[in-house]
Enzyme design. Structure first.
Site, PDB file in Angstrom:
ATOM      1  N   LEU A   1       0.873  -1.178   0.000  1.00 32.44           N
ATOM      2  CA  LEU A   1       0.000   0.000   0.000  1.00 32.44           C
ATOM      3  C   LEU A   1       0.911   1.229   0.000  1.00 32.44           C
ATOM      4  O   LEU A   1       1.623   1.483   0.964  1.00 32.44           O
ATOM      5  CB  LEU A   1      -0.909  -0.030   1.230  1.00 32.44           C
ATOM      6  CG  LEU A   1      -1.749  -1.312   1.350  1.00 32.44           C
ATOM      7  CD1 LEU A   1      -2.489  -1.355   2.683  1.00 32.44           C
ATOM      8  CD2 LEU A   1      -2.742  -1.431   0.189  1.00 32.44           C
TER       9      LEU A   1
ATOM     10  N   GLY B   1       0.003   4.595  -0.933  1.00 30.53           N
ATOM     11  CA  GLY B   1      -0.779   5.795  -1.219  1.00 30.53           C
ATOM     12  C   GLY B   1      -0.416   6.994  -0.367  1.00 30.53           C
ATOM     13  O   GLY B   1      -0.854   8.110  -0.634  1.00 30.53           O
ATOM     14  N   GLY B   2       0.400   6.762   0.688  1.00 32.14           N
ATOM     15  CA  GLY B   2       0.588   7.803   1.703  1.00 32.14           C
ATOM     16  C   GLY B   2       1.760   8.733   1.436  1.00 32.14           C
ATOM     17  O   GLY B   2       2.766   8.342   0.833  1.00 32.14           O
TER      18      GLY B   2
ATOM     19  N   ASN C   1       1.282  -2.602   4.559  1.00 34.27           N
ATOM     20  CA  ASN C   1       1.647  -1.190   4.459  1.00 34.27           C
ATOM     21  C   ASN C   1       3.128  -1.100   4.114  1.00 34.27           C
ATOM     22  O   ASN C   1       3.937  -1.810   4.713  1.00 34.27           O
ATOM     23  CB  ASN C   1       1.404  -0.475   5.793  1.00 34.27           C
ATOM     24  CG  ASN C   1      -0.050  -0.538   6.212  1.00 34.27           C
ATOM     25  OD1 ASN C   1      -0.906  -1.003   5.458  1.00 34.27           O
ATOM     26  ND2 ASN C   1      -0.352  -0.078   7.413  1.00 34.27           N
TER      27      ASN C   1
ATOM     28  N   LYS D   1       6.171   5.228  11.796  1.00 32.21           N
ATOM     29  CA  LYS D   1       5.185   6.293  11.672  1.00 32.21           C
ATOM     30  C   LYS D   1       5.773   7.635  12.089  1.00 32.21           C
ATOM     31  O   LYS D   1       5.265   8.678  11.725  1.00 32.21           O
ATOM     32  CB  LYS D   1       3.956   5.997  12.561  1.00 32.21           C
ATOM     33  CG  LYS D   1       3.239   4.700  12.245  1.00 32.21           C
ATOM     34  CD  LYS D   1       2.446   4.802  10.963  1.00 32.21           C
ATOM     35  CE  LYS D   1       1.698   3.502  10.682  1.00 32.21           C
ATOM     36  NZ  LYS D   1       1.326   3.386   9.256  1.00 32.21           N
TER      37      LYS D   1
END
Length: 500
Positions: A105, A107-108, A243, A388
């Site tokens: 993933l 997209g961030g 992720n 994060k």
């Protein structure tokens, strides 16, 4: 009672009329938006808007919370298997690997860490980015077992262009890389429930009118891109989804073997890797039994009165790592039958101009209840290593981990398997600032807990052990001298070391 019944019936009819009105107003506005599209964008926008209208329709139907607290049960014993129990390697590793594609993933953006562009392009370890490490891992597998495991990136309109530019550097690596884009949906005005953007362009004012609708969008976008069909045609059976910022999410041959070795009728279509909650994970989604099915329960779905109970480590012992193994054939079937059902997450935002909007999102793991023989596997904590914040970054850059073929593993020199708890203050939030505050990354092999607050810098070859707390008050500065060894120390006040 007759009168009350008429009233209730009238109310329901009124609500239905209101819903229809909102839907038709939305439809008109979307048609207007579509008329501003040009060329190839027209088809893309039309597809996106179709998906968005389905989501909006479901959003209007939903009454009250999506779960009734009293119907929540603990999952039955056999529906969450301990990792030890499913361990076992395939007779032919390469045969199993050739049935797999890895999906990340992507997209961030790196905004929360003060970086421009896709988060996957931030350097995390000896100049390697998240994307570099991913490519190295898969390339290592393909070389070692002589296989052809492809990497698939799900990009968003925020990351697609920058990611594609960088992909050229992997042309001569032994890994096929595919990309597809998740949808681009219009944000909704909270008051009028109409779309915010006035044209489909992304520039200037209009750009914050759009959003990518969460990773639950993977099923529809993957299917629509044609990539799902292509992988099935190449003999792929499962995708491993995770992720891109979870450095622990490497291809696990034991889980893969468990999937491909099941007899046909018992084939498991969905595996969610879960791991034991610690105090740091109270917000993570958890698995529950609901209406006879395994289901993902996210904190956003929990009624206010029960949030504390949801956070308790005793009632809900595990949480979702978002490492998922999913059958391609099952995704195809559910998409074609229109049976993919995920709870809608309503995410309120305030735009720069002060406009209150909502965006409708879904989560990839929420579809677990649609798949047959779904299973949770309770994996070791090492499979969940998300970056994060710069506090996480400090851990993965340090000597606590070693890097081998793109994979980070806890150093065997660390005496105990737990990760230290690191809290860096606001002066460290942005990656650039964080990097200037460490002349070199401290030795943290024996660290349990580190808290740093205020204007603090670290000289070369500092060693931190036990619990270390460093607090520079407002206006003060603390420079930890090169070569210092701090063990169970609290440092406060002012300590400046200036070049002479």
């Amino acid at each position: 009672p007759g009168f009350r019944w008429v009233l209730a019936k009238g109310m329901a009819q009124f609500q239905e009329v209101m819903r229809q009105q909102l839907e038709s107003s939305m439809h008109v506005e979307l048609e207007n938006l579509l008329s501003t599209a040009k060329g190839a964008d027209i088809e893309v926008c039309r597809k996106d808007f179709e998906g968005f209208e389905k989501l909006f329709h479901r959003f209007l139907q939903v009454k009250g919370p999506s779960v009734e607290w009293t119907k929540i049960n603990r999952p039955p014993e056999d529906s969450i298997q301990p990792y030890e129990k499913i361990r076992g390697l395939p007779t032919s590793v390469s045969e199993s690997l050739n049935k797999l594609a890895v999906v990340k993933l992507n997209g961030g953006l790196g905004t929360s860490m003060g970086c421009k562009g896709p988060k996957s392009l931030i350097s995390v370890r000896s100049e390697n980015t998240f994307l570099d490490l991913t490519v190295q891992q898969i390339e290592h597998l393909n070389k070692k077992y002589n296989t052809d495991v492809p990497l698939v990136l799900m990009n968003s309109f925020n990351t697609d262009e920058d990611t594609k530019k960088i992909l050229q550097k992997y042309t001569h690596h032994r890994v096929k890389i595919h990309t597809f884009n998740q949808s681009r949906y219009p944000r909704i005005n909270k008051e009028s429930l109409l779309p915010v953007p006035e044209d489909v362009g992304m520039v200037g004012e209009g750009s914050d009118g759009w959003y990518p609708p969460g990773h639950g969008d993977i099923y529809a976008s993957f299917y629509a891109s044609g990539l799902l069909e292509q992988l099935l045609a190449e003999g792929k059976e499962y995708i491993f989804v995770s992720n891109i910022d979870n450095l622990g999410a490497t291809v696990d041959l034991h889980i893969l073997n468990h999937l491909v070795s099941q007899p046909n009728g018992k084939r498991c279509e969905f595996v969610m890797e879960v791991t034991d909650k610690t105090r740091a994970d109270v917000k993570g989604g958890t698995l529950i039994q609901y209406d006879g099915k395994l289901r993902l329960l996210e904190i956003a779905q929990v009624p206010k009165a029960h949030v504390d109970e949801f956070k308790s480590v005793s009632k809900f012992k595990i949480f979702n790592t978002n490492n998922l193994w999913i059958s391609l054939a099952a995704i195809k079937r559910l998409q074609e039958k229109n049976e993919m059902d995920m709870e809608i997450i309503v995410n309120p935002k305030t735009l720069n101009g002060g406009l209150n909007v909502i965006q409708l999102e879904t989560a990839v793991g929420a579809a677990i209840k649609c798949f047959d023989n779904a299973l949770g596997i309770n994996v070791p904590r090492s499979r969940f290593l998300p970056v994060k914040t710069t506090s996480d970054l400090l851990l993965v850059m340090s000597n606590l981990y070693r890097l081998e073929a793109g994979s980070l593993t806890m150093s065997e020199k660390r005496e105990f398997p737990t990760t230290p708890h690191v809290k860096l203050g606001s002066s460290f939030t942005k990656v650039q600032e964080y990097l200037t505050r460490f002349e070199s990354i401290p030795d943290m092999l024996e660290l349990d807990h580190l808290t740093v607050s205020g204007d603090v810098t670290f000289g070369k070859n500092v060693s931190l052990k036990g619990t270390v707390i460093i607090i520079a008050n407002h206006g003060d500065r603390i420079d930890i001298p090169a070569g210092s060894m701090l063990e169970n120390k609290i440092v406060s006040g002012n300590l400046r070391i200036l070049d002479h």
